[in-house]
Design an enzyme around this catalytic site. Structure first.
Site, PDB file in Angstrom:
ATOM      1  CE1 TYR A  95      69.521  -7.801  88.393  1.00  0.00           C
ATOM      2  CE2 TYR A  95      69.194  -6.526  90.156  1.00  0.00           C
ATOM      3  CZ  TYR A  95      68.727  -7.028  89.427  1.00  0.00           C
ATOM      4  OH  TYR A  95      67.911  -6.159  88.456  1.00  0.00           O
ATOM      5  N   GLY A  96      75.541  -9.652  89.295  1.00  0.00           N
ATOM      6  CA  GLY A  96      76.924 -10.370  89.782  1.00  0.00           C
ATOM      7  C   GLY A  96      76.301 -12.033  88.974  1.00  0.00           C
TER       8      GLY A  96
END
Length: 330
Positions: A95-96
């Site tokens: 997530y990133g």
């Protein structure tokens, strides 16, 4: 408690103590056990068991994340969730990506670090459920174990002896069974090792169908490792009967909590303002669904229900997932 003290003069001591115990422990009975682990979800938000996801906390492709404008609202949403009783937060090491690798995990740590620390803070510690990406170049259990421990570090998880700390549940992100089944064994072995070393409070699963979930349950049961949950994409635009229900039934039988993620279809069911908000890729998906005959009729039906019930379209969508027996992960 106020009622108990008002009655103090007219009741025997043992009844007074009993009333106090009931008053203190009654709220705890509203919590929901998280799968096979000893952990519990916070009190249902408005009667709906909930968890907060962090997919957008670093995702440029779908949500056009910008740290300069988004981080303050992200941290505010974390605090609002904690204040409302939510204690389960879903995240992932992917997530990133690129320079933003693990960005959502770092923001969760910052949110927790900013929480008030006093004897009057009765919030239970948050549970950080972090999904480990099954990249094709990760082939051994040692590599996956390193990924898990890196995620644990970014989230600021400490050993119990080092003071208060969030609870940590590492999870698979998706199953590699269809393209490299050898990775499955390596990943499961790393998760089991993490639990056996005392570095987590259980393990999680994600995007597993009924058959894969059964095999996972057999493996972790053989190692006495508790499974917290299995995440499945579930909303009014999902194929519930084929994609959700079989795994949900297996999870219920095995005592594994099922989380329904993207309960608003990436925002499609969140109302007109969200459907026209930023995000070119989401806009393309929304347009494709909403301009189809079935998608258009679905959105109109949700709108009519919301108007008749005096609620928002989002509430209609979330309630549908909840009534299907899943914990709403939004």
């Amino acid at each position: 408690l106020f009622f108990c003290f008002r009655q103090r003069q007219t009741m025997p001591s043992y009844k007074f103590v009993l009333f106090i115990c009931l008053a203190v422990t009654l709220p705890l009975s509203q919590t929901l056990k998280l799968g096979q682990t000893p952990l519990s979800l916070g009190p249902p938000l408005g009667g709906v068991p909930c968890a907060l996801g962090t997919w957008s906390w670093g995702n440029k492709l779908l949500y056009e994340y910008d740290s300069s404008t988004d981080d303050s609202s992200i941290l505010a949403s974390y605090d609002a969730a904690r204040s409302s009783g939510i204690n389960l937060f879903d995240t992932g090491d992917s997530y990133g990506t690129g320079k933003l690798q693990g960005n959502a995990e770092r923001l969760l740590k910052l949110g927790y670090d900013n929480e008030p620390r006093s004897i009057f803070n009765l919030r239970p510690p948050p549970i950080f459920l972090s999904k480990i990406a099954v990249y094709p170049w990760l082939l051994t259990s040692a590599q996956y174990h390193e990924s898990i421990m890196s995620s644990r570090s970014r989230l600021g998880i400490k050993n119990t002896s080092s003071g208060p700390s969030p609870k940590f549940v590492p999870s698979i992100h998706w199953s590699p069974d269809n393209y490299n089944p050898f990775q499955t064994g390596a990943l499961y072995e790393a998760l089991a090792r993490c639990y056996e070393e005392g570095n987590c409070d259980g393990v999680g699963l994600s995007n597993l169908g009924a058959d894969s979930l059964l095999r996972a349950c057999e493996f972790f049961q053989s190692r006495s490792v508790p499974i917290a949950c299995n995440q499945i994409q579930c909303s009014l635009v999902s194929d519930f009967e084929n994609d959700v229900k079989p795994a949900l039934e297996v999870g219920n039988e095995a005592g594994v909590t099922t989380l329904g993620y993207s309960p608003l279809g990436l925002g499609l069911l969140a109302g007109e303002s969200e459907r026209t908000s930023r995000g070119r890729l989401r806009g393309f998906v929304f347009n494709k669904i909403s301009t189809s005959s079935t998608g258009d009729e679905l959105l109109k039906t949700v709108g009519r229900i919301a108007e008749r019930k005096g609620c928002t379209e989002s509430q209609v969508g979330l309630n549908w997932v909840k009534r299907k027996g899943l914990v709403v992960l939004f």
